[in-house]
Each structure stands twice: as structure tokens, then as C-alpha cells.
Scaffold this active site. Structure first.
Site, PDB file in Angstrom:
ATOM      1  N   HIS A 116     167.523  84.410 -15.821  1.00 52.25           N
ATOM      2  CA  HIS A 116     167.188  84.246 -17.237  1.00 52.25           C
ATOM      3  C   HIS A 116     166.372  85.408 -17.787  1.00 52.25           C
ATOM      4  CE1 HIS A 116     166.325  81.842 -20.901  1.00 52.25           C
ATOM      5  NE2 HIS A 116     165.133  82.427 -20.860  1.00 52.25           N
ATOM      6  N   ASN A 156     175.157  90.787 -28.414  1.00 56.78           N
ATOM      7  CA  ASN A 156     174.036  90.877 -29.334  1.00 56.78           C
ATOM      8  C   ASN A 156     172.767  90.739 -28.494  1.00 56.78           C
ATOM      9  OD1 ASN A 156     175.814  90.861 -31.537  1.00 56.78           O
ATOM     10  ND2 ASN A 156     175.770  88.633 -31.663  1.00 56.78           N
ATOM     11  N   HIS A 169     173.461  87.384 -22.144  1.00 59.10           N
ATOM     12  CA  HIS A 169     174.846  86.950 -22.318  1.00 59.10           C
ATOM     13  C   HIS A 169     175.498  87.728 -23.446  1.00 59.10           C
ATOM     14  CE1 HIS A 169     173.042  84.786 -25.679  1.00 59.10           C
ATOM     15  NE2 HIS A 169     174.257  84.543 -26.143  1.00 59.10           N
TER      16      HIS A 169
END
Length: 347
Positions: A116, A156, A169
Site C-alpha cells: 500500500h 493518476n 494503481h
């Protein structure tokens, strides 16, 4: 690379891409999900001739969840996510809140890593190579769908861009039409061929290499430069030296070198504004030839990487001229941007 295709509890497709050929993926999505319901439709603007996706169901999409509730992290006991397994290398799944769906195309989420707290720039070359394989494989699969005319792989990064999930991601859109930006490139390509007898993409790359002032990074198989008429304060275009229309046609040498070049570019972007600055927000966008466009073999695959940050603490807003008339005004000379991106090279 090993590819494993499965489904989530609501019937959406999930694909794992693993580096190890002996990886087994048999975890089951145990969430009590209802079938996905979308209201996506495509409307054509009669004045501009472009298409707009109307997707009101996206108003209820997940928005800035805390890290311990991230839907892109692997599932753990007591916290089930979009990824049923307890870990993964790269995972791709159909978006639960798609802008395009059914006959109107397809939207997918690409999770670059299960970690993460890392960014794409923090991946290893092996991990970045696996993401490239996933992008390529998805392009190949989506090319088989009759409702998909063009595939757009992009990332993005940063809250300033509008990112609502902090996990590293990207996304893949399978458009049911040729996008306006690509149509402009195709028209320019056709006009240049008629005027000169040469390929536009080949001439653009040759011009930048001959000039040299805007070249940021060169490899044996890739070249990165700030374009002559850059729209954004810091914008880099990355081209393979051997022109190909889409990701599927890159040769092995280009695939091998890509992670080295791309990771270096991303790391330079994070150093543009000096030490102590927050990570640079950016958009990274692959431009690929439409599948059924005339002359698609003339198109030049390339990646465009740019940031909306123009200087420390200041963003480039798309105000009246840009948003109202489509005329960009760039505050940073492309030559100065290229010089800065050369200055912050890794040691």
C-alpha cells in the site's frame, strides 16, 4: 509470467499476474455483493463532434478510505477487499464503478503491487516489467471485444490529480470510439504523410534527437524528451526507437529496457522541486493506435508523462483559455523543463 483468471462475488473478472510460474491463486471472494448495476451511456456533442460518458452511478464510489480499509490491499481475516488473496504481484479487475460498461466499453483497475505504501517509482525493475506485461496482455484481450475501439492504459498519481484511493494503481479504459486526442494525431499523421511522404512520429523523434535541447533521457531502445510545444509545466514523451502501433508489438529488447528508463523518469519527477517537497502529482498515459483505424500501422506508440505542479506549492490550473477554448498557456519553457529533468538524474 503466470496469468490466473477468476471472478469476484458479483461476477466481475479478476486477473492475477505473477512472476513465479508455480503460483497458485484459489482464494474465493467471500463478500456478500449484489450484482453491479451501471447507468453508463455515451452521448455525442453535436457542436464538437466528441463523445461524453454519462455515468451517474459513480457518485457513490469509494472515496479516500483509511489505509486499513483500502479496497486494493490483499484481503485479511476480518477485512475483505477487491483482492481475495492474501498477497499478489499484479492484479487487474473490472471496476466496480465503471465510467464505461457493457456496449459502452470497459473499465479496469490495475494494482501495481500489494504494498500500500509504495509508489510506481518504488517498484523494482522486475515488478515494473510485470506491469508492462499486464498492460500488454490486457490490450490484447480487450482488442478481441467488438465494443472496444481503443485501449488506454494510464495512472493518476496524487490527490491534486483527483485520486481517491491511495494504493498504487492505474486504470485501463476500453473506449467504444476513437478518442478526440487520438483522432487529432491521426489527422496530423495523415496530413504530414501527404505533405512530406514521411511518417510524423518518426520525424518528431528524429527532430528532438537532432536538436538535443529537450532530450531528457536516452536508451538503446527508448528516447524521452520534453515536446517542442509542451502543454504542461513538466511533460515528457517516451517513444520506442523502433516505431510500433501498440504495446503488443514491442520487441523483447524494448520490453527489457523499458523498466530502467521509465523508473528513472518517475524518480526524476519526484525530484523536480527539490528535497523536502511532497511527491509530484502526475498523469502517465499510454497512447496506442485504435484497433480498426485506417493506417493504424503508421501510428507511433508512446507514453506521455506530465505533472500539473508548475513550481513548489503551486499548481497549473486549467482556467479560461485552457478549459474554455482548449488553448494551453505553459509557464515553463520546454527547454528549461528538460534541463531541470536532466539535472535531477539519479547518481
Amino acid at each position: 509470467m503466470k496469468k490466473t483468471v477468476t471472478t469476484l462475488a458479483d461476477g466481475r473478472e479478476l486477473i492475477y499476474y505473477d512472476s513465479a510460474d508455480d503460483t497458485v491463486r484459489d482464494a474465493v471472494d467471500r463478500r456478500p455483493l449484489d450484482a453491479v448495476s451501471t447507468s453508463s451511456e455515451i452521448r455525442r456533442d453535436p457542436l464538437l463532434g466528441d463523445s461524453v460518458a454519462i455515468a451517474s452511478h459513480r457518485q457513490g464510489r469509494t472515496y479516500h478510505p483509511p489505509a486499513d480499509e483500502c479496497p486494493l490491499c490483499p484481503s485479511q481475516e476480518g477485512r475483505l477487499s477487491e483482492i481475495p488473496d492474501s498477497g499478489y504481484d499484479v492484479a487487474v479487475f473490472e471496476n466496480r464503478f465503471p465510467s464505461l460498461a457493457g456496449d459502452s466499453g470497459r473499465c479496469e483497475v490495475v494494482c501495481f503491487t500489494s504494498d500500500h505504501d509504495v509508489s510506481f517509482a518504488g517498484l523494482t525493475e522486475e515488478q515494473a516489467a510485470l506491469v508492462l506485461e499486464a498492460w500488454t496482455d490486457r490490450t490484447a484481450d480487450l482488442a478481441e471485444l467488438p465494443q472496444v475501439a481503443q485501449v488506454f492504459c494510464f495512472e493518476n498519481r496524487g490527490a491534486e490529480i483527483g485520486v481517491t484511493l491511495g494504493h498504487p494503481h492505474g486504470q485501463i479504459y476500453g473506449y467504444p470510439f476513437v478518442t478526440p486526442r487520438t483522432e487529432q494525431m491521426l489527422r496530423s499523421m495523415e496530413s504530414h504523410r501527404a505533405d512530406t511522404g514521411r511518417n510524423l512520429f518518426d520525424d518528431v523523434v528524429a527532430r528532438e534527437l537532432a536538436d538535443g535541447d529537450r532530450v531528457v533521457l536516452e536508451g538503446e531502445h527508448w528516447v524521452a524528451f520534453v515536446p517542442y510545444a509542451a502543454h504542461w509545466p513538466y511533460e515528457v514523451h517516451l517513444h520506442p526507437r523502433r516505431r510500433v502501433p501498440d504495446l503488443r508489438e514491442l520487441d523483447q529488447d524494448a520490453r527489457t529496457e523499458f523498466p530502467q528508463i521509465y523508473l528513472e523518469l518517475l524518480r526524476r519527477f519526484d525530484r523536480i522541486f527539490g528535497p523536502g517537497e511532497p511527491p509530484t502529482p502526475y498523469i502517465s498515459a499510454w497512447h496506442q493506435a485504435p484497433f480498426r483505424a485506417p493506417g493504424r500501422e503508421e501510428f507511433g506508440l508512446h507514453l506521455e508523462l506530465f505533472t500539473i505542479r508548475r513550481t513548489s506549492g503551486k499548481l497549473k490550473f486549467l482556467a479560461g483559455s485552457e478549459s474554455g477554448m482548449g488553448v494551453f498557456i505553459n509557464d515553463v519553457p520546454p527547454e528549461a523543463a528538460a534541463q531541470r529533468l536532466r539535472e535531477v538524474a539519479s547518481e
